[in-house]
Scaffold this motif. Structure first.
Motif, short mmCIF file in Angstrom:
data_model
loop_
_atom_site.label_atom_id
_atom_site.label_comp_id
_atom_site.label_asym_id
_atom_site.label_seq_id
_atom_site.Cartn_x
_atom_site.Cartn_y
_atom_site.Cartn_z
N GLN A 125 -1.26 12.24 10.07
CA GLN A 125 -2.30 11.51 10.78
C GLN A 125 -2.64 12.14 12.12
O GLN A 125 -3.66 11.80 12.72
CB GLN A 125 -1.89 10.05 10.95
N GLU A 126 -1.81 13.08 12.58
CA GLU A 126 -2.15 13.82 13.80
C GLU A 126 -3.26 14.84 13.53
O GLU A 126 -3.85 15.36 14.47
CB GLU A 126 -0.91 14.54 14.32
N ARG A 127 -3.53 15.12 12.26
CA ARG A 127 -4.57 16.09 11.90
C ARG A 127 -5.92 15.44 11.63
O ARG A 127 -6.90 16.13 11.40
CB ARG A 127 -4.14 16.87 10.64
N GLY A 128 -5.96 14.09 11.59
CA GLY A 128 -7.23 13.42 11.33
C GLY A 128 -7.00 11.98 10.90
O GLY A 128 -5.92 11.42 11.10
N GLN A 129 -8.01 11.37 10.31
CA GLN A 129 -7.94 9.99 9.84
C GLN A 129 -7.61 9.97 8.35
O GLN A 129 -8.24 10.68 7.57
CB GLN A 129 -9.26 9.27 10.10
N MET A 130 -6.65 9.13 7.96
CA MET A 130 -6.18 9.12 6.59
C MET A 130 -6.90 8.06 5.76
O MET A 130 -7.30 7.01 6.26
CB MET A 130 -4.68 8.85 6.55
N PHE A 131 -7.02 8.36 4.45
CA PHE A 131 -7.57 7.40 3.49
C PHE A 131 -6.47 6.64 2.76
O PHE A 131 -6.76 5.65 2.08
CB PHE A 131 -8.43 8.11 2.44
N VAL A 132 -5.24 7.10 2.84
CA VAL A 132 -4.14 6.50 2.08
C VAL A 132 -3.01 6.10 3.02
O VAL A 132 -2.80 6.70 4.07
CB VAL A 132 -3.61 7.45 0.99
N GLY A 133 -2.28 5.07 2.61
CA GLY A 133 -1.09 4.66 3.32
C GLY A 133 0.16 5.13 2.59
O GLY A 133 0.08 5.95 1.67
N ALA A 134 1.32 4.63 2.99
CA ALA A 134 2.57 5.03 2.36
C ALA A 134 2.72 4.38 0.98
O ALA A 134 2.22 3.28 0.73
CB ALA A 134 3.75 4.63 3.26
N GLY A 135 3.39 5.10 0.09
CA GLY A 135 3.68 4.57 -1.24
C GLY A 135 2.51 4.62 -2.20
O GLY A 135 2.49 3.88 -3.18
N VAL A 136 1.55 5.49 -1.94
CA VAL A 136 0.36 5.62 -2.80
C VAL A 136 0.49 6.88 -3.64
O VAL A 136 0.79 7.96 -3.12
CB VAL A 136 -0.93 5.67 -1.96
N ASP A 137 0.25 6.77 -4.94
CA ASP A 137 0.28 7.95 -5.82
C ASP A 137 -0.95 8.81 -5.56
O ASP A 137 -2.08 8.32 -5.56
CB ASP A 137 0.31 7.52 -7.29
N VAL A 138 -0.72 10.10 -5.34
CA VAL A 138 -1.82 11.05 -5.12
C VAL A 138 -1.62 12.25 -6.03
O VAL A 138 -0.55 12.44 -6.60
CB VAL A 138 -1.88 11.51 -3.64
#
Length: 217
Positions: A125-138
């Motif tokens: 998240q230091e590199r930008g804004q995230m679309f996913v939180g913790a525990g999400v399958d990607v």
């Protein structure tokens, strides 16, 4: 899988023509500067500006290529801190206006399959804004955030911390930002030529188009 929208151009007497629209923006005067700059970068030409009463609201009218409107609504809301109102109506076809960049920032892209972890997201998240939180399958190639700079950046958001017998205060105080939530319309506005929106009954995700993957990223 849905790709980015495209306008329908015409060729008349060997001249390339594209659709133009009239965009009307209602914005508070103190946010007018960023909005005017944004419309100018998208080849918009202002032809009318009116102030309204003592509220400090300004009406701006632009003739702008339809291409320049792609993703514009969210960009204007960001530039005006959610205070601007945008309305558009088709005007006519006119000469090709030139290249337009509709997005200044790149994407954060997962480079392996797995489940996202708090440990990895804390640094991501230091590199930008995230679309996913913790525990999400990607999965590999999925867009997981907006890079804070131009160009895409690959991230390993599934990395787990090595197990040790020592627990530091830093581990306890890690706070994750709330991930961005994008609707289907938001995603379609966001993606560029080498990106796709994946729509399933359970989720809406964005990914890099494997057929157009850019090397050297």
């Amino acid at each position: 899988m849905v790709g980015p929208p495209k306008v329908i151009n015409k060729r008349v007497n060997d001249k390339l023509l594209e659709p133009f629209e009239v965009a009307t923006v209602e914005v508070p005067e103190n946010h007018m500067g960023p909005v005017v700059e944004l419309l100018g970068r998208r080849r918009g030409q202002m032809f009318d500006m009116q102030g309204v009463g003592s509220e400090g609201t300004v009406f701006l009218r632009y003739k702008i290529p339809t291409r320049g409107l792609l993703g514009l609504r969210n960009a204007i809301l960001t530039a005006s801190r959610g205070t601007a109102i945008l309305n558009t109506v088709f005007d006519s076809y006119g000469p090709w206006a030139g290249d337009i960049s509709t997005r200044d920032l790149g994407s954060l892209v997962a480079f392996e399959d797995g489940s996202s972890t708090s440990y990895a997201l804390a640094s991501s998240q230091e590199r930008g804004q995230m679309f996913v939180g913790a525990g999400v399958d990607v999965y590999k190639g999925q867009i997981v955030g907006i890079h804070q700079r131009p160009g895409d950046l690959g991230l390993n958001i599934c990395k787990k911390k090595a197990a040790t017998n020592i627990r530091s205060n830093k581990d306890v105080t890690v706070v994750l930002d709330t991930p961005l939530t994008y609707s289907l319309d938001d995603c379609i506005e966001y993606i560029e030529e080498d990106e796709l929106v994946e729509v399933t009954p359970l989720s809406i995700r964005m990914c890099k188009n494997p057929k157009m993957a850019k090397k050297g990223r």
